[in-house]
Write a protein that holds these residues in place. Structure first.
Motif, PDB file in Angstrom:
ATOM      1  N   ARG A  35       0.832  -1.196   0.000  1.00  0.00           N
ATOM      2  CA  ARG A  35       0.000   0.000   0.000  1.00  0.00           C
ATOM      3  C   ARG A  35       0.875   1.259   0.000  1.00  0.00           C
ATOM      4  N   GLY A  36       0.490   2.239  -0.802  1.00  0.00           N
ATOM      5  CA  GLY A  36       1.211   3.507  -0.850  1.00  0.00           C
ATOM      6  C   GLY A  36       2.383   3.545  -1.809  1.00  0.00           C
ATOM      7  N   SER A  37       2.646   2.439  -2.528  1.00  0.00           N
ATOM      8  CA  SER A  37       3.774   2.379  -3.462  1.00  0.00           C
ATOM      9  C   SER A  37       3.480   3.159  -4.740  1.00  0.00           C
ATOM     10  N   THR A  38       4.550   3.507  -5.450  1.00  0.00           N
ATOM     11  CA  THR A  38       4.434   4.008  -6.823  1.00  0.00           C
ATOM     12  C   THR A  38       5.223   3.052  -7.721  1.00  0.00           C
ATOM     13  N   ALA A  84     -18.474  -2.767  -8.312  1.00  0.00           N
ATOM     14  CA  ALA A  84     -18.514  -2.132  -6.989  1.00  0.00           C
ATOM     15  C   ALA A  84     -17.103  -1.944  -6.436  1.00  0.00           C
ATOM     16  N   ILE A  85     -16.234  -2.929  -6.637  1.00  0.00           N
ATOM     17  CA  ILE A  85     -14.839  -2.813  -6.188  1.00  0.00           C
ATOM     18  C   ILE A  85     -14.160  -1.644  -6.896  1.00  0.00           C
ATOM     19  N   ARG A  86     -14.360  -1.563  -8.214  1.00  0.00           N
ATOM     20  CA  ARG A  86     -13.735  -0.476  -8.983  1.00  0.00           C
ATOM     21  C   ARG A  86     -14.250   0.885  -8.512  1.00  0.00           C
ATOM     22  N   ASN A  87     -15.543   0.986  -8.298  1.00  0.00           N
ATOM     23  CA  ASN A  87     -16.135   2.271  -7.910  1.00  0.00           C
ATOM     24  C   ASN A  87     -15.688   2.713  -6.528  1.00  0.00           C
ATOM     25  N   ASN A  88     -15.487   1.747  -5.640  1.00  0.00           N
ATOM     26  CA  ASN A  88     -15.162   2.081  -4.251  1.00  0.00           C
ATOM     27  C   ASN A  88     -13.669   2.184  -3.965  1.00  0.00           C
ATOM     28  N   HIS A  89     -12.842   1.525  -4.768  1.00  0.00           N
ATOM     29  CA  HIS A  89     -11.430   1.434  -4.397  1.00  0.00           C
ATOM     30  C   HIS A  89     -10.440   1.857  -5.482  1.00  0.00           C
ATOM     31  N   VAL A  90     -10.919   2.007  -6.733  1.00  0.00           N
ATOM     32  CA  VAL A  90      -9.992   2.153  -7.862  1.00  0.00           C
ATOM     33  C   VAL A  90     -10.219   3.465  -8.611  1.00  0.00           C
ATOM     34  N   ASN A 161     -13.017   9.895  -6.174  1.00  0.00           N
ATOM     35  CA  ASN A 161     -13.614   8.887  -5.305  1.00  0.00           C
ATOM     36  C   ASN A 161     -12.629   8.394  -4.236  1.00  0.00           C
ATOM     37  N   LYS A 162     -11.543   9.177  -4.041  1.00  0.00           N
ATOM     38  CA  LYS A 162     -10.530   8.868  -3.026  1.00  0.00           C
ATOM     39  C   LYS A 162     -10.086   7.401  -3.122  1.00  0.00           C
ATOM     40  N   PRO A 163      -9.557   7.022  -4.276  1.00  0.00           N
ATOM     41  CA  PRO A 163      -9.238   5.605  -4.498  1.00  0.00           C
ATOM     42  C   PRO A 163      -8.098   5.118  -3.608  1.00  0.00           C
ATOM     43  N   ASP A 164      -8.133   3.835  -3.304  1.00  0.00           N
ATOM     44  CA  ASP A 164      -7.011   3.205  -2.602  1.00  0.00           C
ATOM     45  C   ASP A 164      -5.860   2.966  -3.560  1.00  0.00           C
ATOM     46  N   ILE A 165      -6.209   2.729  -4.840  1.00  0.00           N
ATOM     47  CA  ILE A 165      -5.193   2.442  -5.853  1.00  0.00           C
ATOM     48  C   ILE A 165      -5.600   3.108  -7.157  1.00  0.00           C
ATOM     49  N   LEU A 166      -4.626   3.677  -7.841  1.00  0.00           N
ATOM     50  CA  LEU A 166      -4.877   4.397  -9.092  1.00  0.00           C
ATOM     51  C   LEU A 166      -4.065   3.754 -10.213  1.00  0.00           C
ATOM     52  N   PHE A 167      -4.757   3.400 -11.285  1.00  0.00           N
ATOM     53  CA  PHE A 167      -4.110   2.816 -12.466  1.00  0.00           C
ATOM     54  C   PHE A 167      -4.071   3.862 -13.569  1.00  0.00           C
ATOM     55  N   GLY A 195      -1.966   9.958  -0.713  1.00  0.00           N
ATOM     56  CA  GLY A 195      -1.400   8.715  -0.190  1.00  0.00           C
ATOM     57  C   GLY A 195      -1.885   7.480  -0.938  1.00  0.00           C
ATOM     58  N   THR A 196      -2.215   7.654  -2.207  1.00  0.00           N
ATOM     59  CA  THR A 196      -2.761   6.573  -3.032  1.00  0.00           C
ATOM     60  C   THR A 196      -1.644   5.684  -3.569  1.00  0.00           C
ATOM     61  N   THR A 197      -1.932   4.400  -3.729  1.00  0.00           N
ATOM     62  CA  THR A 197      -1.018   3.512  -4.442  1.00  0.00           C
ATOM     63  C   THR A 197      -1.161   3.809  -5.936  1.00  0.00           C
ATOM     64  N   LEU A 198      -0.042   3.997  -6.621  1.00  0.00           N
ATOM     65  CA  LEU A 198      -0.077   4.403  -8.029  1.00  0.00           C
ATOM     66  C   LEU A 198       0.645   3.380  -8.897  1.00  0.00           C
ATOM     67  N   ILE A 199      -0.049   2.878  -9.911  1.00  0.00           N
ATOM     68  CA  ILE A 199       0.548   1.955 -10.883  1.00  0.00           C
ATOM     69  C   ILE A 199       0.404   2.571 -12.268  1.00  0.00           C
ATOM     70  N   ILE A 200       1.540   2.806 -12.915  1.00  0.00           N
ATOM     71  CA  ILE A 200       1.561   3.464 -14.218  1.00  0.00           C
ATOM     72  C   ILE A 200       2.077   2.506 -15.276  1.00  0.00           C
ATOM     73  N   VAL A 201       1.309   2.334 -16.339  1.00  0.00           N
ATOM     74  CA  VAL A 201       1.794   1.637 -17.537  1.00  0.00           C
ATOM     75  C   VAL A 201       2.319   2.708 -18.484  1.00  0.00           C
ATOM     76  N   THR A 202       3.575   2.589 -18.890  1.00  0.00           N
ATOM     77  CA  THR A 202       4.140   3.648 -19.727  1.00  0.00           C
ATOM     78  C   THR A 202       5.320   3.159 -20.571  1.00  0.00           C
ATOM     79  N   HIS A 203       5.463   3.790 -21.752  1.00  0.00           N
ATOM     80  CA  HIS A 203       6.665   3.621 -22.569  1.00  0.00           C
ATOM     81  C   HIS A 203       7.725   4.651 -22.156  1.00  0.00           C
ATOM     82  N   ASP A 204       7.292   5.679 -21.426  1.00  0.00           N
ATOM     83  CA  ASP A 204       8.135   6.825 -21.102  1.00  0.00           C
ATOM     84  C   ASP A 204       9.047   6.495 -19.919  1.00  0.00           C
ATOM     85  N   LEU A 205      10.310   6.248 -20.196  1.00  0.00           N
ATOM     86  CA  LEU A 205      11.240   5.853 -19.136  1.00  0.00           C
ATOM     87  C   LEU A 205      11.494   6.986 -18.146  1.00  0.00           C
ATOM     88  N   GLU A 206      11.355   8.232 -18.618  1.00  0.00           N
ATOM     89  CA  GLU A 206      11.515   9.376 -17.721  1.00  0.00           C
ATOM     90  C   GLU A 206      10.379   9.410 -16.695  1.00  0.00           C
TER      91      GLU A 206
END
Length: 228
Positions: A35-38, A84-90, A161-167, A195-206
């Motif tokens: 939790r809380g990672s990027t 419901a999971i997506r709406n409440n947590h994502v 929606n104050k997500p726990d995790i953001l994609f 303080g959200t957990t953030l997961i980014i899919v990206t080609h951008d190495l920067e």
């Protein structure tokens, strides 16, 4: 599962079947995210990045293995429970913004909060638009906004929606260099604040380098998993 992990991907594979042939996009993917990672998920086109994000977010189902999000095993849920999971947590941020064209910027930000039947949604939506520098564009429709402005609305909506995790799927992919840098700064600033957990899919190495961990895919498998 450890209480500190918000996401666990356990030996996940994904195979698509088309015209009698099977195409394996992901093979035996295994990792956990505290939790809380990027975290950035990188790799060449066709490596399975967006497919993996979809499985982690409950937008699609694995062919084998399990995804556990916020202590809930996604493969055991029906479509309504997944929604419901997506709406409440994502929260989600997409490369092509995915704003509703018939709604104003303000109304787009309000949608997730209205789905949760929250109170004072107009006030909170305006506060979020102010944070992304768009107070004066609240009544504009997406077609009246630049690409950078649309992605700022998308950012405000993602955090509404104050997500726990953001994609975030290629969040700067459709933007020029200067605009991309501004969106990148806003994304990490809002994320730190929430303080959200953030997961980014990206080609951008920067962009990936601003996260604390980079998982690199190649041909549907994890090639490396490095803490930055």
């Amino acid at each position: 599962m450890s209480a500190e992990n918000i996401l666990e991907v356990q030996n996940v594979s994904k195979t698509y079947k088309s015209a009698g042939t099977a195409l394996r996009v992901l093979s035996n993917i295994d990792f956990s995210i505290p939790r809380g990672s990027t975290v950035a998920i990188t790799g060449p086109s066709g490596s399975g990045k967006t497919t993996l994000l979809g499985l982690c977010a409950g937008l699609d189902r694995a062919s084998a293995g399990s995804v556990i999000l916020n202590k809930v095993k996604l493969d055991q849920l029906n479509e309504n429970e997944l929604a419901a999971i997506r709406n409440n947590h994502v929260g989600f941020i997409f490369q092509n913004f995915q704003l509703m064209p018939t709604l104003t910027a303000l109304e787009n930000v309000m949608v997730p909060m209205e789905l949760r039947r929250e109170k004072n949604v107009t006030q909170r939506a305006m506060e979020l638009l102010a944070k992304v520098g768009l107070s004066d564009r609240a009544q504009h429709y997406p077609i009246q906004l630049s690409g950078g402005e649309q992605q700022r609305v998308s950012l405000a909506r993602a955090f509404s929606n104050k997500p726990d995790i953001l994609f975030a799927d290629e969040p700067t992919g459709n933007l020029d260099g200067e605009t991309s840098e501004k969106i990148q700064q806003l994304l990490f600033e809002l994320n730190r604040e929430a303080g959200t957990t953030l997961i980014i899919v990206t080609h951008d190495l920067e962009l990936a380098a601003h996260t604390s961990r980079i998982i690199k895919l190649k041909a549907g498998t994890i090639q490396s998993d490095l803490y930055v």
